[in-house]
Design an enzyme around this catalytic site. Structure first.
Site, PDB file in Angstrom:
ATOM      1  N   HIS A 197      -4.640  -0.750   1.919  1.00 41.96           N
ATOM      2  CA  HIS A 197      -3.734  -0.368   2.905  1.00 41.96           C
ATOM      3  C   HIS A 197      -4.111  -0.032   4.342  1.00 41.96           C
ATOM      4  O   HIS A 197      -4.901   0.799   4.111  1.00 41.96           O
ATOM      5  CB  HIS A 197      -2.675   0.514   2.392  1.00 41.96           C
ATOM      6  CG  HIS A 197      -1.845  -0.098   1.221  1.00 41.96           C
ATOM      7  ND1 HIS A 197      -1.529   0.753  -0.019  1.00 41.96           N
ATOM      8  CD2 HIS A 197      -1.224  -1.513   0.926  1.00 41.96           C
ATOM      9  CE1 HIS A 197      -0.686  -0.049  -0.753  1.00 41.96           C
ATOM     10  NE2 HIS A 197      -0.611  -1.216  -0.104  1.00 41.96           N
ATOM     11  N   GLU A 200      -4.336   3.720   5.692  1.00 41.97           N
ATOM     12  CA  GLU A 200      -4.717   4.754   5.062  1.00 41.97           C
ATOM     13  C   GLU A 200      -5.936   5.147   5.458  1.00 41.97           C
ATOM     14  O   GLU A 200      -6.987   5.075   4.553  1.00 41.97           O
ATOM     15  CB  GLU A 200      -4.449   4.437   3.318  1.00 41.97           C
ATOM     16  CG  GLU A 200      -2.808   4.422   3.297  1.00 41.97           C
ATOM     17  CD  GLU A 200      -2.615   3.715   1.907  1.00 41.97           C
ATOM     18  OE1 GLU A 200      -3.411   3.657   1.110  1.00 41.97           O
ATOM     19  OE2 GLU A 200      -1.381   3.340   1.506  1.00 41.97           O
ATOM     20  N   ARG A 256       0.464  -1.427   7.206  1.00 40.97           N
ATOM     21  CA  ARG A 256       0.154  -1.421   6.010  1.00 40.97           C
ATOM     22  C   ARG A 256      -0.540  -2.700   5.411  1.00 40.97           C
ATOM     23  O   ARG A 256      -1.706  -2.612   4.488  1.00 40.97           O
ATOM     24  CB  ARG A 256       1.239  -1.006   5.311  1.00 40.97           C
ATOM     25  CG  ARG A 256       1.271  -1.100   3.512  1.00 40.97           C
ATOM     26  CD  ARG A 256       2.583  -0.828   3.084  1.00 40.97           C
ATOM     27  NE  ARG A 256       2.605  -1.187   1.594  1.00 40.97           N
ATOM     28  CZ  ARG A 256       2.334  -0.059   0.509  1.00 40.97           C
ATOM     29  NH1 ARG A 256       2.065   1.034   0.799  1.00 40.97           N
ATOM     30  NH2 ARG A 256       2.558  -0.725  -0.854  1.00 40.97           N
ATOM     31  N   HIS A 326      -6.640   5.005  -2.200  1.00 38.69           N
ATOM     32  CA  HIS A 326      -5.439   4.659  -1.211  1.00 38.69           C
ATOM     33  C   HIS A 326      -5.178   6.424  -0.902  1.00 38.69           C
ATOM     34  O   HIS A 326      -5.762   7.474  -0.703  1.00 38.69           O
ATOM     35  CB  HIS A 326      -4.133   4.575  -1.984  1.00 38.69           C
ATOM     36  CG  HIS A 326      -4.391   3.034  -2.340  1.00 38.69           C
ATOM     37  ND1 HIS A 326      -3.609   2.210  -2.076  1.00 38.69           N
ATOM     38  CD2 HIS A 326      -5.260   2.318  -3.210  1.00 38.69           C
ATOM     39  CE1 HIS A 326      -3.739   0.911  -2.496  1.00 38.69           C
ATOM     40  NE2 HIS A 326      -4.801   0.988  -3.040  1.00 38.69           N
ATOM     41  N   GLU A 401      -4.844   8.761  -5.040  1.00 39.79           N
ATOM     42  CA  GLU A 401      -4.122   8.731  -3.763  1.00 39.79           C
ATOM     43  C   GLU A 401      -4.878  10.095  -3.253  1.00 39.79           C
ATOM     44  O   GLU A 401      -4.785  11.101  -3.685  1.00 39.79           O
ATOM     45  CB  GLU A 401      -2.943   9.223  -4.024  1.00 39.79           C
ATOM     46  CG  GLU A 401      -2.011   7.877  -4.602  1.00 39.79           C
ATOM     47  CD  GLU A 401      -1.676   6.872  -3.606  1.00 39.79           C
ATOM     48  OE1 GLU A 401      -1.989   6.678  -2.597  1.00 39.79           O
ATOM     49  OE2 GLU A 401      -1.191   5.639  -3.978  1.00 39.79           O
TER      50      GLU A 401
HETATM   51  O1  0X9 Z   1       2.380   1.737  -3.831  1.00 35.12           O
HETATM   52  C1  0X9 Z   1       1.080   1.494  -3.796  1.00 35.12           C
HETATM   53  O2  0X9 Z   1       0.622   0.450  -3.576  1.00 35.12           O
HETATM   54  C2  0X9 Z   1       0.262   2.709  -3.898  1.00 35.12           C
HETATM   55  N1  0X9 Z   1       0.584   3.943  -3.394  1.00 35.12           N
HETATM   56  S1  0X9 Z   1       0.594   3.623  -1.637  1.00 35.12           S
HETATM   57  O3  0X9 Z   1       1.414   5.024  -1.046  1.00 35.12           O
HETATM   58  N2  0X9 Z   1      -1.106   4.081  -1.214  1.00 35.12           N
HETATM   59  O4  0X9 Z   1       0.990   2.633  -1.149  1.00 35.12           O
HETATM   60  C3  0X9 Z   1       0.350   3.028  -5.612  1.00 35.12           C
HETATM   61  C4  0X9 Z   1      -0.292   1.888  -6.471  1.00 35.12           C
HETATM   62  C5  0X9 Z   1      -0.252   2.425  -7.791  1.00 35.12           C
HETATM   63  N3  0X9 Z   1      -0.651   1.446  -8.773  1.00 35.12           N
HETATM   64  C6  0X9 Z   1       0.108   0.332  -9.340  1.00 35.12           C
HETATM   65  N4  0X9 Z   1       1.600   0.414  -9.023  1.00 35.12           N
HETATM   66  N5  0X9 Z   1      -0.033  -0.623  -9.765  1.00 35.12           N
HETATM   67 ZN    ZN Z   2      -1.914   2.556  -0.486  1.00 37.35          ZN
END
Ligand code: 0X9
Ligand code: ZN
Length: 439
Positions: A197, A200, A256, A326, A401
């Protein structure tokens, strides 16, 4: 003496272009970069279904952006509101009695204060002294970060090398640093990536901090008693989404996705963390290119996610761990993300995850929450972690994260790079130790 003279001469030569060059143009070409003047970050109470529905609707209409998502166990949501929507949003929140606090009053100011500018002169001095432009007291452009990987490969050719595993939509290289310690059998490996992303920024900064430590302080990290860290190969991809990353530096700090169809003008980009081919297109992803969670035209439609999966798949039989960094929220997440279920070996993942959290706390004092993605955050399909676990069958798969928990969110000031990088490294060493002991 001669040595000192030639060093001075080299420095003068290095500085010469900067001294002679006309002042650089500060503004990129084309439209003005996105401004967040007057935009606010609100922490909104979302304890009732009514509150949550209101926030979901506001997000779908484009009136707000939910920075933190609606996280299952949390009572608040971090919400970005631009000035033209402020009245409407606050009125709707009041209507459902959702209380809120203003965390950042003017996001543009926060963006301005996030990253100290290093002058070209200082950069050239640095380059003259160290042979590269990378530091960990400010967020750097790709050229500095990639230049640093090349520097490491040139300086430590016995230990590391750079592999370009593919190119982005706009043709930027996806550069991987491979560390192959002298004791490596080549039979086991660990994968670490950052920057899927674009906004980040703490992720590429921390991943590069970790690899810097491992290479430049090799003895300290690899030669501990009974350490098995040196028995396997390490692959680091610090910037998995280079086009998006560049875009956050030049045009829009809060971008993003990747930059698919950027030339079309509106609704560019695929969310690379919805584009991986395990349970692609399910819950928590969208078919609408205008959404931040757009899953793309098909699984692996994007060159960035395709390159990662092709490379990792080619090493799947030796890959024992897959860690993707992330931000933000301070979580250590393991599969599954696509649904509120866990894999059969989740106890192992949870045990090592807790150890990572402990190591982080010991080194930097931050608390990280450990759990499966969908239950701890929210369900989201097409993530790289689910693919790594589900398709590539890599045992120790995590999404980390990084900092913080919402005081600055994505706009984490650069002074936090080193402390966060130390925490990331501590977590990586824990997973790596577990990985290296896998059969
Ligand atoms: O939403 C996401 O892609 C991730 N959080 S973020 O705030 N960095 O965008 C979390 C991803 C966790 N993994 C999966 N959902 N597979
Ligand atoms: Zn992310």
């Amino acid at each position: 003496m001669v040595e000192a003279q030639s060093r001075v001469l080299r420095l003068v030569l290095l500085l010469l272009p900067a001294l002679l060059a006309p002042p650089a143009l500060c503004m990129p070409e084309g439209d003005a970069p996105a401004s967040y003047a007057g935009a606010q970050l609100l922490r909104v109470n979302a304890s009732t279904p009514d509150h949550k529905d209101t926030l979901k609707r506001l997000e779908e209409s484009g009136a707000v952006e939910l920075w933190s998502g609606i996280v299952s166990h949390k009572k608040t949501v971090d919400v970005l509101v631009k000035p033209d929507k402020e009245q409407e949003v606050k009125q709707k929140l009041r209507k459902v009695r959702a209380e809120y606090a203003i965390v950042i009053n003017n996001l543009q100011d926060a963006i301005q204060n996030e990253n100290p500018v290093i002058s070209e002169e200082e950069m050239l001095l640095l380059e003259g002294r160290k042979g590269h432009r990378m530091t960990w007291h400010s967020y750097h452009r790709i050229s500095d970060l990639h230049g640093y990987l090349d520097f490491l490969a040139q300086t430590y050719p016995q230990l590391c090398s750079v592999i370009t595993i593919g190119n982005s939509v706009e043709g930027r290289p996806l550069k991987v640093l491979k560390i192959s310690p002298p004791g490596s059998t080549g039979q086991k490996a660990i994968w670490i990536d950052g920057g899927i992303h674009a906004r980040e920024w703490i992720s590429p900064a921390s991943v590069s901090f970790a690899l810097k430590e491992l290479v430049e302080n090799f003895e300290a990290h690899f030669h501990g008693q009974e350490s098995t860290l040196g028995s396997m190969d390490w692959y680091f991809l610090p910037i998995a989404n280079p086009d998006g990353y560049e875009h956050t530096h030049s045009r829009d700090r809060l971008w993003r996705k990747n930059r698919l169809d950027a030339h079309k003008g509106s609704c560019a980009g695929t969310d690379l963390n919805r584009n991986f081919g395990y349970r692609w297109g399910g819950q928590g992803s969208s078919r609408d290119p205008c959404r931040e969670i757009y899953a793309g035209r098909s699984a692996f439609s994007e060159p960035e996610s395709a390159a990662i999966s092709n490379f990792v798949k080619s090493k799947a039989s030796i890959m024992k761990a897959y860690v993707t960094f992330h931000s933000y929220g301070q979580y250590i997440l393991y599969p599954w993300g696509y649904d509120r279920k866990v894999p059969p070996d989740y106890r192992d993942l949870n045990r090592v995850g807790q150890k990572m959290a402990q190591a982080i706390r010991a080194v930097g004092g931050s608390s990280y929450t450990v759990g499966s993605s969908a239950t701890t955050l929210y369900p989201a399909s097409g993530g790289s972690d689910d693919w790594a676990k589900g398709s590539a069958k890599i045992k120790y798969t995590y999404t980390v994260e990084l900092r913080d928990t919402g005081r600055y969110g994505f706009i984490l000031p650069a002074e936090y790079i080193t402390p966060t990088g130390k925490e990331a490294l501590a977590a990586i060493k824990v997973v790596a130790e577990a990985a290296s002991q896998e059969p």
